[in-house]
Scaffold this motif. Structure first.
Motif, PDB file in Angstrom:
ATOM      1  N   ILE A 159      67.785  27.141  46.518  1.00 20.91           N
ATOM      2  CA  ILE A 159      68.682  26.775  47.622  1.00 20.91           C
ATOM      3  C   ILE A 159      68.365  25.366  48.114  1.00 20.91           C
ATOM      4  CG2 ILE A 159      69.321  27.310  50.023  1.00 20.91           C
ATOM      5  CD1 ILE A 159      68.790  30.322  49.273  1.00 20.91           C
ATOM      6  N   SER A 160      67.072  25.052  48.255  1.00 17.62           N
ATOM      7  CA  SER A 160      66.732  23.722  48.776  1.00 17.62           C
ATOM      8  C   SER A 160      67.021  22.627  47.747  1.00 17.62           C
ATOM      9  CB  SER A 160      65.290  23.666  49.280  1.00 17.62           C
ATOM     10  OG  SER A 160      64.417  23.967  48.231  1.00 17.62           O
ATOM     11  N   LEU A 161      67.173  23.027  46.499  1.00 20.35           N
ATOM     12  CA  LEU A 161      67.555  22.073  45.446  1.00 20.35           C
ATOM     13  C   LEU A 161      69.074  21.862  45.418  1.00 20.35           C
ATOM     14  CD1 LEU A 161      65.059  21.267  43.632  1.00 20.35           C
ATOM     15  CD2 LEU A 161      66.282  22.318  41.743  1.00 20.35           C
ATOM     16  N   GLY A 162      69.796  22.619  46.260  1.00 18.64           N
ATOM     17  CA  GLY A 162      71.248  22.463  46.318  1.00 18.64           C
ATOM     18  C   GLY A 162      72.008  23.345  45.346  1.00 18.64           C
ATOM     19  N   ALA A 163      71.319  24.338  44.763  1.00 24.62           N
ATOM     20  CA  ALA A 163      71.968  25.177  43.751  1.00 24.62           C
ATOM     21  C   ALA A 163      73.042  26.093  44.345  1.00 24.62           C
ATOM     22  CB  ALA A 163      70.923  26.028  43.039  1.00 24.62           C
ATOM     23  N   TRP A 164      73.981  26.459  43.476  1.00 26.76           N
ATOM     24  CA  TRP A 164      75.006  27.464  43.767  1.00 26.76           C
ATOM     25  C   TRP A 164      74.650  28.729  42.992  1.00 26.76           C
ATOM     26  CZ3 TRP A 164      80.286  26.757  45.837  1.00 26.76           C
ATOM     27  CH2 TRP A 164      80.425  25.541  46.511  1.00 26.76           C
ATOM     28  N   PHE A 165      75.402  29.813  43.263  1.00 30.35           N
ATOM     29  CA  PHE A 165      75.097  31.100  42.634  1.00 30.35           C
ATOM     30  C   PHE A 165      76.383  31.841  42.282  1.00 30.35           C
ATOM     31  CE2 PHE A 165      71.868  29.778  45.585  1.00 30.35           C
ATOM     32  CZ  PHE A 165      70.714  29.866  44.827  1.00 30.35           C
ATOM     33  N   SER A 166      76.391  32.481  41.095  1.00 29.96           N
ATOM     34  CA  SER A 166      77.502  33.391  40.803  1.00 29.96           C
ATOM     35  C   SER A 166      76.924  34.789  40.645  1.00 29.96           C
ATOM     36  CB  SER A 166      78.306  32.939  39.575  1.00 29.96           C
ATOM     37  OG  SER A 166      77.511  32.788  38.428  1.00 29.96           O
ATOM     38  N   VAL A 167      77.543  35.727  41.366  1.00 25.70           N
ATOM     39  CA  VAL A 167      77.025  37.097  41.411  1.00 25.70           C
ATOM     40  C   VAL A 167      78.111  38.064  40.953  1.00 25.70           C
ATOM     41  CG1 VAL A 167      75.469  36.515  43.322  1.00 25.70           C
ATOM     42  CG2 VAL A 167      77.702  37.510  43.834  1.00 25.70           C
ATOM     43  N   GLY A 168      77.681  39.108  40.216  1.00 24.28           N
ATOM     44  CA  GLY A 168      78.649  40.045  39.664  1.00 24.28           C
ATOM     45  C   GLY A 168      78.326  41.485  40.013  1.00 24.28           C
ATOM     46  N   PRO A 169      79.224  42.389  39.596  1.00 21.97           N
ATOM     47  CA  PRO A 169      79.044  43.803  39.901  1.00 21.97           C
ATOM     48  C   PRO A 169      77.712  44.363  39.388  1.00 21.97           C
ATOM     49  CG  PRO A 169      81.192  43.435  38.903  1.00 21.97           C
ATOM     50  CD  PRO A 169      80.468  42.145  38.834  1.00 21.97           C
TER      51      PRO A 169
END
Ligand code: MN
Length: 241
Positions: A159-169
């Motif tokens: 998060i502090s590196l600026g990352a995004w996240f994709s989450v699935g079922p």
């Protein structure tokens, strides 16, 4: 709806999946596992309005496909999206970690030289190593961790590196997955299916199963269904802008 990580070309009948996703107005990031798969995927997609291709080199194939790095370099100018890339430190793949790291570093270098890309990243049992590599090359682009399964501490670092996240079922079906999702900044989350690898009650997850992920996010965020839909759509626009 948005499926930001799907192996469209690996379904038994990919044309039908593409047609169905288009007709349901689902935006899909179609990741590939090798640079050689790029041209076939582009042919499959044709003029699909909502399914976009990503150029990848999957960590599980990194050792045997290291020679395709040249092809990766040649193709990276053709796309805004890169994936699936990353590292896998699980017992079955730990042995190839040195090759995986060489390949991942080379891919990040290539993305950096191209001016940065949106990156769909695999980090199973190797989140720290992935973060180290990303930290060394911030110009590689915007990282989107797919199915993040690291520790809460590693998540904080991402998060502090600026990352995004994709989450699935599949990720959100476990308590650990839901707990991690709840710790992610709401304005840096997208949904994904990871089909056909990810399963939903013993069948392959389909792009439209991201609706299940939306429902789970709605319940853990304790907001309305409309608020979740609006937020995810806004996130998608922000990431692409
Ligand atoms: Mn995948």
């Amino acid at each position: 709806m948005i499926d930001f990580h799907c192996h469209v070309d690996l379904f038994p009948r990919p044309e039908e999946v593409i047609r169905e996703a288009d007709s349901r107005n689902i935006y899909v990031l179609a990741v590939t596992t090798t640079p050689k798969a790029w041209s076939g995927l582009k042919l499959l997609l044709g003029d699909s309005a909502r399914v976009r291709p990503a150029l990848g080199l999957h960590p599980e194939l990194a050792r045997e496909r290291e020679s395709e790095l040249c092809l990766f370099d040649d193709l990276v100018s053709e796309t805004r999206y890169v994936g699936e890339i990353g590292l896998d430190g699980s017992p079955a793949h730990r042995g190839s970690l040195p090759a995986q790291k060489r390949v991942f570093d080379a891919v990040l270098q290539s993305c950096a030289s191209a001016g940065g890309r949106i990156l769909s990243i695999h980090s199973r049992c190797a989140a720290t190593e992935v973060l180290d590599a990303l930290e060394r090359r911030p110009e590689a682009g915007k990282p989107v961790f797919h199915w993040f399964s690291g520790t809460a501490k590693e998540l904080e670092r991402a998060i502090s590196l600026g990352a995004w996240f994709s989450v699935g079922p599949a990720m959100l079906s476990s308590m650990k997955g839901r707990d991690l999702a709840l710790r992610m900044p709401k304005d840096r989350i997208l949904t994904e299916s990871d089909g056909p690898f990810a399963r939903i009650s013993s069948r392959a997850a389909m792009p439209w199963d991201v609706g299940v992920a939306e429902s789970i996010l709605t319940s853990i965020w304790q907001v309305s269904k409309e608020a979740t839909t609006k937020l995810l759509k806004g996130n998608f626009k922000t990431l692409l802008s």
